[in-house]
Motif scaffolding. Structure first.
Motif, PDB file in Angstrom:
ATOM      1  N   SER A  24       0.822  -1.211   0.000  1.00 25.16           N
ATOM      2  CA  SER A  24       0.000   0.000   0.000  1.00 25.16           C
ATOM      3  C   SER A  24       0.854   1.258   0.000  1.00 25.16           C
ATOM      4  N   VAL A  25       0.282   2.311  -0.579  1.00 25.10           N
ATOM      5  CA  VAL A  25       0.952   3.602  -0.672  1.00 25.10           C
ATOM      6  C   VAL A  25       0.078   4.645   0.009  1.00 25.10           C
ATOM      7  N   ASP A  26       0.705   5.476   0.853  1.00 29.49           N
ATOM      8  CA  ASP A  26      -0.011   6.584   1.486  1.00 29.49           C
ATOM      9  C   ASP A  26       0.017   7.790   0.565  1.00 29.49           C
ATOM     10  N   VAL A  27      -1.134   8.417   0.413  1.00 31.32           N
ATOM     11  CA  VAL A  27      -1.220   9.693  -0.290  1.00 31.32           C
ATOM     12  C   VAL A  27      -1.381  10.743   0.798  1.00 31.32           C
TER      13      VAL A  27
ATOM     14  N   LYS B 146      -5.055   6.028   1.402  1.00 25.64           N
ATOM     15  CA  LYS B 146      -4.127   4.896   1.323  1.00 25.64           C
ATOM     16  C   LYS B 146      -4.615   4.056   0.155  1.00 25.64           C
ATOM     17  N   ILE B 147      -3.681   3.766  -0.763  1.00 25.21           N
ATOM     18  CA  ILE B 147      -4.028   2.998  -1.956  1.00 25.21           C
ATOM     19  C   ILE B 147      -3.360   1.638  -1.875  1.00 25.21           C
TER      20      ILE B 147
ATOM     21  N   LEU C  88       3.516   2.863  -8.288  1.00 21.84           N
ATOM     22  CA  LEU C  88       2.577   3.876  -7.807  1.00 21.84           C
ATOM     23  C   LEU C  88       3.292   4.984  -7.032  1.00 21.84           C
ATOM     24  N   GLU C  89       4.315   4.618  -6.282  1.00 22.48           N
ATOM     25  CA  GLU C  89       5.087   5.637  -5.560  1.00 22.48           C
ATOM     26  C   GLU C  89       5.735   6.617  -6.533  1.00 22.48           C
ATOM     27  N   LYS C  90       6.170   6.127  -7.676  1.00 22.26           N
ATOM     28  CA  LYS C  90       6.760   7.002  -8.698  1.00 22.26           C
ATOM     29  C   LYS C  90       5.706   7.863  -9.381  1.00 22.26           C
TER      30      LYS C  90
END
Length: 141
Positions: free
Chosen positions: A48-51, A69-70, A81-83
């Motif tokens: 998961s990635v935090d926005v 959070k994705i 996705l982080e990029k």
């Protein structure tokens, strides 16, 4: 008498074998059912990635502060996705600019926003896909 005893023993052995087979099938099915309940929380967090919090205007000139959070389907998708964080932020702002505060008042409205955002962000992805988007912080003024 001997034939009756032999028939009874064979019947008893067959009943025991049948009960054992049923028990094995039930245990096997239960193991697969519990294994298919989805990924563990550790797997979800590591993919998961935090926005971070975004502040922007809504359609009706109110403004919103929102953090997300994705969840992706893999570590590789997470790295991609982080990029693409700038594209995600742009998609969030675009989607919110078409959404009013009244739309976000209901559970269905929030879900519609998240579904639309998921479709948009998913289109950017080349190495994996978006599983779910969570709202982690939300304030409308």
């Amino acid at each position: 008498m001997k034939n009756k005893m032999l028939a009874t023993m064979i019947t008893l052995i067959l009943v025991i074998l049948l009960a054992g087979a049923i028990a094995i099938i039930v245990i096997y099915k239960m193991d697969h059912t519990s294994a298919n309940n989805g990924p563990s929380i550790d797997k979800v967090v590591e993919s998961s990635v935090d926005v971070p919090e975004i502040t922007t205007n809504l359609k009706n000139n109110n403004f919103i502060k929102i953090a997300l959070k994705i969840e992706t389907d893999s570590k590789k998708a997470k790295k991609e996705l982080e990029k693409r964080d700038f594209q995600v932020k742009d998609a969030v702002i675009d989607e919110l600019s078409e959404t009013s505060s009244e739309d976000l008042d209901s559970k269905e409205g929030k879900q519609k926003f998240l579904n639309n955002l998921k479709k948009t962000v998913d289109q950017y992805m080349q190495n994996g896909k978006i599983v779910k988007i969570y709202i982690t912080s939300y304030v409308v003024q």
